[in-house]
Write a protein that holds these residues in place. Structure first.
Motif, PDB file in Angstrom:
ATOM      1  N   ILE A  53      28.972  13.914 -15.631  1.00 10.71           N
ATOM      2  CA  ILE A  53      27.517  13.820 -15.809  1.00 10.71           C
ATOM      3  C   ILE A  53      27.140  12.467 -16.381  1.00 10.71           C
ATOM      4  O   ILE A  53      26.122  11.875 -16.003  1.00 10.71           O
ATOM      5  CB  ILE A  53      27.023  14.968 -16.704  1.00 10.71           C
ATOM      6  N   LEU A  54      27.953  11.946 -17.290  1.00 11.30           N
ATOM      7  CA  LEU A  54      27.663  10.632 -17.864  1.00 11.30           C
ATOM      8  C   LEU A  54      27.676   9.566 -16.776  1.00 11.30           C
ATOM      9  O   LEU A  54      26.860   8.637 -16.802  1.00 11.30           O
ATOM     10  CB  LEU A  54      28.683  10.308 -18.951  1.00 11.30           C
ATOM     11  N   ASN A  55      28.566   9.692 -15.801  1.00 11.41           N
ATOM     12  CA  ASN A  55      28.578   8.753 -14.683  1.00 11.41           C
ATOM     13  C   ASN A  55      27.324   8.875 -13.832  1.00 11.41           C
ATOM     14  O   ASN A  55      26.863   7.904 -13.224  1.00 11.41           O
ATOM     15  CB  ASN A  55      29.820   8.985 -13.818  1.00 11.41           C
ATOM     16  N   GLU A  56      26.733  10.077 -13.774  1.00 11.49           N
ATOM     17  CA  GLU A  56      25.516  10.283 -12.984  1.00 11.49           C
ATOM     18  C   GLU A  56      24.276   9.710 -13.656  1.00 11.49           C
ATOM     19  O   GLU A  56      23.435   9.083 -13.004  1.00 11.49           O
ATOM     20  CB  GLU A  56      25.293  11.783 -12.755  1.00 11.49           C
ATOM     21  N   VAL A  57      24.127   9.970 -14.948  1.00  9.50           N
ATOM     22  CA  VAL A  57      22.867   9.645 -15.628  1.00  9.50           C
ATOM     23  C   VAL A  57      22.959   8.416 -16.519  1.00  9.50           C
ATOM     24  O   VAL A  57      21.953   7.968 -17.063  1.00  9.50           O
ATOM     25  CB  VAL A  57      22.369  10.841 -16.468  1.00  9.50           C
ATOM     26  N   GLY A  58      24.148   7.877 -16.707  1.00  3.44           N
ATOM     27  CA  GLY A  58      24.314   6.730 -17.597  1.00  3.44           C
ATOM     28  C   GLY A  58      25.460   5.845 -17.148  1.00  3.44           C
ATOM     29  O   GLY A  58      25.758   5.737 -15.962  1.00  3.44           O
ATOM     30  N   VAL A  59      26.094   5.233 -18.124  1.00  6.51           N
ATOM     31  CA  VAL A  59      27.215   4.329 -17.883  1.00  6.51           C
ATOM     32  C   VAL A  59      28.363   4.737 -18.782  1.00  6.51           C
ATOM     33  O   VAL A  59      28.183   4.857 -20.006  1.00  6.51           O
ATOM     34  CB  VAL A  59      26.819   2.861 -18.159  1.00  6.51           C
ATOM     35  N   ILE A  60      29.536   4.947 -18.211  1.00 11.34           N
ATOM     36  CA  ILE A  60      30.696   5.307 -19.017  1.00 11.34           C
ATOM     37  C   ILE A  60      31.549   4.068 -19.248  1.00 11.34           C
ATOM     38  O   ILE A  60      31.658   3.203 -18.375  1.00 11.34           O
ATOM     39  CB  ILE A  60      31.522   6.425 -18.342  1.00 11.34           C
ATOM     40  N   ASP A  61      32.142   3.975 -20.418  1.00  6.95           N
ATOM     41  CA  ASP A  61      32.943   2.805 -20.757  1.00  6.95           C
ATOM     42  C   ASP A  61      34.436   3.125 -20.632  1.00  6.95           C
ATOM     43  O   ASP A  61      35.123   2.566 -19.804  1.00  6.95           O
ATOM     44  CB  ASP A  61      32.612   2.335 -22.174  1.00  6.95           C
ATOM     45  N   PHE A  62      34.942   4.050 -21.413  1.00  3.56           N
ATOM     46  CA  PHE A  62      36.349   4.424 -21.306  1.00  3.56           C
ATOM     47  C   PHE A  62      36.536   5.814 -21.871  1.00  3.56           C
ATOM     48  O   PHE A  62      35.642   6.341 -22.534  1.00  3.56           O
ATOM     49  CB  PHE A  62      37.256   3.427 -22.036  1.00  3.56           C
ATOM     50  N   TRP A  63      37.668   6.420 -21.623  1.00  2.19           N
ATOM     51  CA  TRP A  63      37.795   7.805 -22.056  1.00  2.19           C
ATOM     52  C   TRP A  63      39.209   8.212 -22.461  1.00  2.19           C
ATOM     53  O   TRP A  63      39.478   9.384 -22.649  1.00  2.19           O
ATOM     54  CB  TRP A  63      37.264   8.764 -20.995  1.00  2.19           C
ATOM     55  N   ARG A  64      40.117   7.261 -22.622  1.00  2.00           N
ATOM     56  CA  ARG A  64      41.447   7.591 -23.124  1.00  2.00           C
ATOM     57  C   ARG A  64      41.850   6.568 -24.179  1.00  2.00           C
ATOM     58  O   ARG A  64      41.747   5.362 -23.962  1.00  2.00           O
ATOM     59  CB  ARG A  64      42.487   7.588 -22.014  1.00  2.00           C
ATOM     60  N   VAL A  65      42.316   7.057 -25.335  1.00  2.00           N
ATOM     61  CA  VAL A  65      42.727   6.197 -26.438  1.00  2.00           C
ATOM     62  C   VAL A  65      44.097   6.650 -26.923  1.00  2.00           C
ATOM     63  O   VAL A  65      44.363   7.852 -27.029  1.00  2.00           O
ATOM     64  CB  VAL A  65      41.716   6.263 -27.610  1.00  2.00           C
ATOM     65  N   LYS A  66      44.952   5.685 -27.206  1.00  2.00           N
ATOM     66  CA  LYS A  66      46.315   6.006 -27.639  1.00  2.00           C
ATOM     67  C   LYS A  66      46.333   6.343 -29.129  1.00  2.00           C
ATOM     68  O   LYS A  66      46.773   5.555 -29.967  1.00  2.00           O
ATOM     69  CB  LYS A  66      47.263   4.840 -27.320  1.00  2.00           C
ATOM     70  N   MET A  67      45.805   7.522 -29.436  1.00  2.00           N
ATOM     71  CA  MET A  67      45.785   7.978 -30.821  1.00  2.00           C
ATOM     72  C   MET A  67      45.973   9.492 -30.845  1.00  2.00           C
ATOM     73  O   MET A  67      45.684  10.185 -29.873  1.00  2.00           O
ATOM     74  CB  MET A  67      44.475   7.586 -31.512  1.00  2.00           C
ATOM     75  N   ARG A  68      46.477   9.981 -31.951  1.00  9.58           N
ATOM     76  CA  ARG A  68      46.650  11.418 -32.161  1.00  9.58           C
ATOM     77  C   ARG A  68      46.263  11.743 -33.601  1.00  9.58           C
ATOM     78  O   ARG A  68      46.760  11.114 -34.515  1.00  9.58           O
ATOM     79  CB  ARG A  68      48.105  11.826 -31.909  1.00  9.58           C
ATOM     80  N   PRO A  69      45.377  12.751 -33.778  1.00  8.20           N
ATOM     81  CA  PRO A  69      44.688  13.512 -32.741  1.00  8.20           C
ATOM     82  C   PRO A  69      43.528  12.722 -32.153  1.00  8.20           C
ATOM     83  O   PRO A  69      43.098  11.728 -32.732  1.00  8.20           O
ATOM     84  CB  PRO A  69      44.193  14.737 -33.518  1.00  8.20           C
ATOM     85  N   GLY A  70      43.040  13.185 -31.008  1.00 12.00           N
ATOM     86  CA  GLY A  70      41.812  12.616 -30.471  1.00 12.00           C
ATOM     87  C   GLY A  70      41.953  11.706 -29.293  1.00 12.00           C
ATOM     88  O   GLY A  70      41.125  10.821 -29.111  1.00 12.00           O
TER      89      GLY A  70
END
Length: 401
Positions: A261-278
């Motif tokens: 949905i973010l790609n439809e209505v806005g702009v996405i930057d990134f979505w994977r980060v090398k951290m734990r947790p999260g």
């Protein structure tokens, strides 16, 4: 996939401080950010004053080899000013905080002298010239910048502002942050819960963190895993808030709709980060609103907020010097870890005779919210490192109060 530090820097680089500001009473500016420098209109203290209860005298009257006898000619309580000069051979009874009379430059503590009527005896060696006097401007000099633009206002800053005689100051606008949870598996506390559902805790934790830092949380509730409902909620939030904060729906599952949905209505930057947790996260924009998509597990959501979202909101608020306190502590246990991810384990840090020591709260699953309650800090374990042995020093970051 970005490293933790790369992710944080990318987010910070895309956030611009809000331009709006407002003038508020000093009594109402706790946890706000100063919008302009504050200069002292006068010296604090405005006159030399006594740091002790005792007697104000001239330092030139003191002797190092014999007692000195002086005549007490005045009494100066706090809040009063005695304008008659203290001459050679004279002294004035004075109380803590009272301004020194003209001519006096020294205060001898009352327990170090003997007084008989108006006669005062000061033994040799109990006081030196200029002792027990707070000089004019010791705290603040007239014209000095005492608080800089971007300062976070704590109770001590409120007190300093009041000590300058200020009743109002300019602060930056409080950003509005829309908070919503996503997913069919979460329900509101107090409502009926199905056997496969859990009560939503993330909104409560995140709204608390937002309010604690001085921003305004807008509760958008729980949005089910429905494309149209989520889309409407995101668009509505983007017109009411400066930032949107969601939890859940950012991984790669069939029902994880937030990224799409973010790609439809806005702009996405990134979505994977090398951290734990999260690890799974989403960042971008919907219209003028910044978007922060956090994982659904409660510990993951809080850790990502503290380490990535909170600095971004500080920048949005115009705060300077926002970096949290971190220090080294000695591990009281061995922590097993694989290289490749930055880990943030919940810990309990204490100061002992051996210095700062830290231990984990126990199991570190991202769904164990109680670990955030039992702990008082995050333990930082570097991405490139493996196991950390008992006795090693690690970085710790205390939780916000």
């Amino acid at each position: 996939m970005f490293s933790f530090e790369e992710a944080r820097q990318r987010v910070l680089a895309r956030v611009e401080p809000l331009p709006e500001r407002e003038r508020l009473p000093v009594k109402a500016v706790l946890a706000r950010i100063l919008a302009e420098d504050v200069r002292a209109p006068f010296d604090i203290p405005p006159l030399p004053n006594s740091a002790r209860d005792g007697y104000a005298l001239r330092g030139a009257d003191l002797a190092t080899d014999r007692p000195v006898r002086l005549r007490v000619v005045a009494e100066v309580p706090a809040g009063h000013y005695h304008d008659a000069e203290i001459k050679a051979g004279e002294a004035a009874r004075i109380f803590t905080g009272a301004p020194l009379p003209p001519g006096a430059d020294t205060v001898v503590m009352q327990e170090h002298v003997q007084r008989d009527g108006d006669l005062l005896e000061v033994p040799a060696g109990v006081v030196r010239a200029y002792d027990n006097v707070r000089p004019r401007g010791e705290d603040v000099a007239a014209g000095e910048v005492v608080l800089e633009r971007g300062a976070f206002i704590r109770p001590q800053e409120m007190g300093l502002l009041a000590s300058l005689g200020l009743t109002h100051v300019w602060v930056t606008r409080r950003p509005r942050v829309a908070v919503l949870s996503t997913g069919n598996e979460v329900v509101e506390a107090g409502q009926a819960r199905g056997p496969a559902q859990i009560f939503d805790s993330n909104r409560y934790s995140l709204m608390g963190l937002i309010e604690m830092m001085g921003a305004e949380a807008l509760d958008f509730g729980i949005i089910r895993d429905d494309h149209d409902d989520l889309r409407r909620a995101f668009l509505s939030a983007s017109t009411q808030a400066h930032a949107i904060l969601t939890s859940g729906g950012v991984s790669v599952g069939a029902y994880d709709l937030v990224r799409d949905i973010l790609n439809e209505v806005g702009v996405i930057d990134f979505w994977r980060v090398k951290m734990r947790p999260g690890g799974p996260q989403a960042y971008g924009r919907i219209g003028p609103a910044y978007f922060f998509g956090l994982p659904g597990n409660p510990v993951s959501a809080m850790v990502v907020f503290l380490e990535i979202v909170r600095p971004a909101l500080w920048r949005l608020m115009g705060r300077r010097n926002w970096e949290p306190t971190r220090f080294r502590a000695r591990l009281l246990e061995t922590i097993r870890k694989r290289p490749g991810l930055m880990e943030f384990q919940r810990g309990v840090v204490r100061y002992t005779e051996q210095g700062w020591e830290v231990t984990t709260t126990g199991p570190q699953g991202s769904g164990i919210l109680r670990s955030m309650v039992q702990g008082n800090c995050l333990i930082f374990l570097a991405e490139e490192r493996g196991d950390h042995e008992r006795g090693e020093e690690v970085w710790v970051e205390p939780f916000p109060m």
